[in-house]
Design an enzyme around this catalytic site. Structure first.
Site, short mmCIF file in Angstrom:
data_model
loop_
_atom_site.label_atom_id
_atom_site.label_comp_id
_atom_site.label_asym_id
_atom_site.label_seq_id
_atom_site.Cartn_x
_atom_site.Cartn_y
_atom_site.Cartn_z
CB THR A 199 -0.83 -0.02 1.30
OG1 THR A 199 -1.67 -1.16 1.24
CG2 THR A 199 -1.63 1.24 1.49
NE ARG A 227 -7.93 -8.18 3.31
CZ ARG A 227 -6.98 -7.26 3.30
NH1 ARG A 227 -6.94 -6.36 2.34
NH2 ARG A 227 -6.06 -7.23 4.23
N GLY A 229 -9.18 -4.45 3.94
CA GLY A 229 -8.12 -4.45 4.94
C GLY A 229 -8.12 -3.18 5.78
N1 ASP Z 1 -2.49 -3.12 4.33
C1 ASP Z 1 -2.96 -3.54 3.05
C2 ASP Z 1 -4.15 -4.44 3.22
O1 ASP Z 1 -4.18 -5.22 4.14
C3 ASP Z 1 -1.94 -4.23 2.24
C4 ASP Z 1 -0.53 -3.68 2.34
O2 ASP Z 1 -0.29 -2.61 2.79
O3 ASP Z 1 0.41 -4.32 1.96
O4 ASP Z 1 -5.02 -4.39 2.39
#
Ligand code: ASP
Length: 337
Positions: A199, A227, A229
């Site tokens: 991200t 889903r 996050g």
């Molecule tokens: N935090 C993000 C998620 O869980 C993914 C990431 O940052 O790598 O969707």
């Protein structure tokens, strides 16, 4: 000491710590300026010593951070700069973890999540957006043009079209090919730092010293349909308080959400911790409670009102970008393992 008095005292001490550094920085600036004579010299001195503007972002998203730095240097607001910065990655088709070109879910749908916060403490978020690339800008519209904080899926998309956002297919040929390959032996397995998730979370301080942030992602590759996050969740993927500072997260969102990581870091800074100490404590809480922490990565970056920056993560390999005084550098984070 009576409890109320104690709380008042410690709160003031906390504020003292947080703003003390700012005052020192400004005073240094003034004192040193007093000893230089020419107008040019003063200008150079002032510019070189100014703590602001600053932009920081997760991972080595060099161009995105440079864009935010450029916008801030052109006197754009912290929020304008953060959104312009993260848009670079949302529009980068080669980036399979943010925006258009992101890896899809198990059914082949690319779904994007994002949130933003401004210095006034307002926030906006969108989740499961399947047809719009610039979801951080869309989250801003939710914040500014609706009475709500978060819109999901078709609701967010329809609102987006009404605000002039273009309807697009976010699944590129390259991401489709990789997904078809993955389907041959489907298994969800995070690979630390070669993640199928990276991200971009960005925090900016403009020349007035005001803080804003944006966090945008396509989430975990090949996630279950629906889903969501941590990234679009205010307090988890992003949190800031313009009086104190801000924090953003990247990594296994499920684990960040359990400890409301970004909110935690800002509150720890409110109580006097440096950004570095606060990031370390937020990671410690996850690691100490979770035996499986060796199997996933989580990283935080944070900034305080004085412009001090900190970062910590579970596994070695996480880096972040920092733009200040015209220099855009990639910085290695501290780590547990
Ligand atoms: N935090 C993000 C998620 O869980 C993914 C990431 O940052 O790598 O969707």
């Amino acid at each position: 000491m009576k409890r109320r008095k104690f709380i008042k005292k410690t709160t003031l001490a906390g504020i003292g710590i947080a703003t003390g550094t700012t005052i020192t920085a400004c005073n240094n600036n003034l004192n040193r300026s007093a000893s230089v004579n020419s107008k040019e010299e003063k200008q150079t001195m002032n510019n070189s010593l100014k703590p602001f503007p600053i932009a920081i972002c997760t991972w080595a998203f060099t161009k995105a951070n440079a864009k935010a730095g450029e916008e801030l240097s052109n006197s754009k607001s912290a929020l304008d700069a953060a959104i312009a910065g993260v848009e670079v990655e949302e529009e980068n088709l080669k980036n399979t973890t943010v925006g258009k070109g992101g890896a899809p879910d198990r059914e082949g749908n690319v779904t994007l999540d994002a949130c933003v916060m401004n210095p006034q403490g307002d926030c906006g978020a969108v989740v499961c957006v399947n047809t719009i690339t610039n979801v951080a800008a869309l989250a801003r519209k939710v914040m500014e043009e609706t009475p709500h904080v978060m819109l999901a899926a078709e609701g967010a998309e329809e609102f987006g079209y009404s605000q002039g956002f273009k309807k697009e297919n976010l699944l590129t040929e390259a991401s489709k090919k990789e997904w078809e390959e993955w389907k041959k032996s489907p298994e969800y397995k995070p690979i630390i730092n070669i993640e199928n998730h990276d991200t971009i979370g960005m925090l900016t301080i403009d020349k007035n010293g005001d803080i804003a942030g944006a966090c945008t992602t396509s989430g975990l590759s090949y996630k279950m349909k629906g889903r969501v996050g941590d990234s679009p969740i205010i307090g988890s993927g992003l949190f800031l308080d313009n009086e104190i500072g801000g924090a953003v997260a990247t990594g296994m969102g499920e684990e960040v959400m359990k400890t409301v990581g970004s909110f935690l870091i800002v509150e720890l800074m409110r109580n006097g911790m440096t950004p570095q100490a606060a990031c370390e404590e937020a990671i410690r809480r996850i690691v100490s409670k979770n035996d499986r922490h060796k199997d996933f990565q989580i990283a935080y970056i944070a900034i305080n009102k004085a412009g001090e920056v900190g970062s910590y993560c579970i596994h070695e390999g996480f880096t972040y970008m920092k733009y200040q005084n015209g220099v855009n550098e990639n910085v290695k984070s501290g780590f547990v393992l």
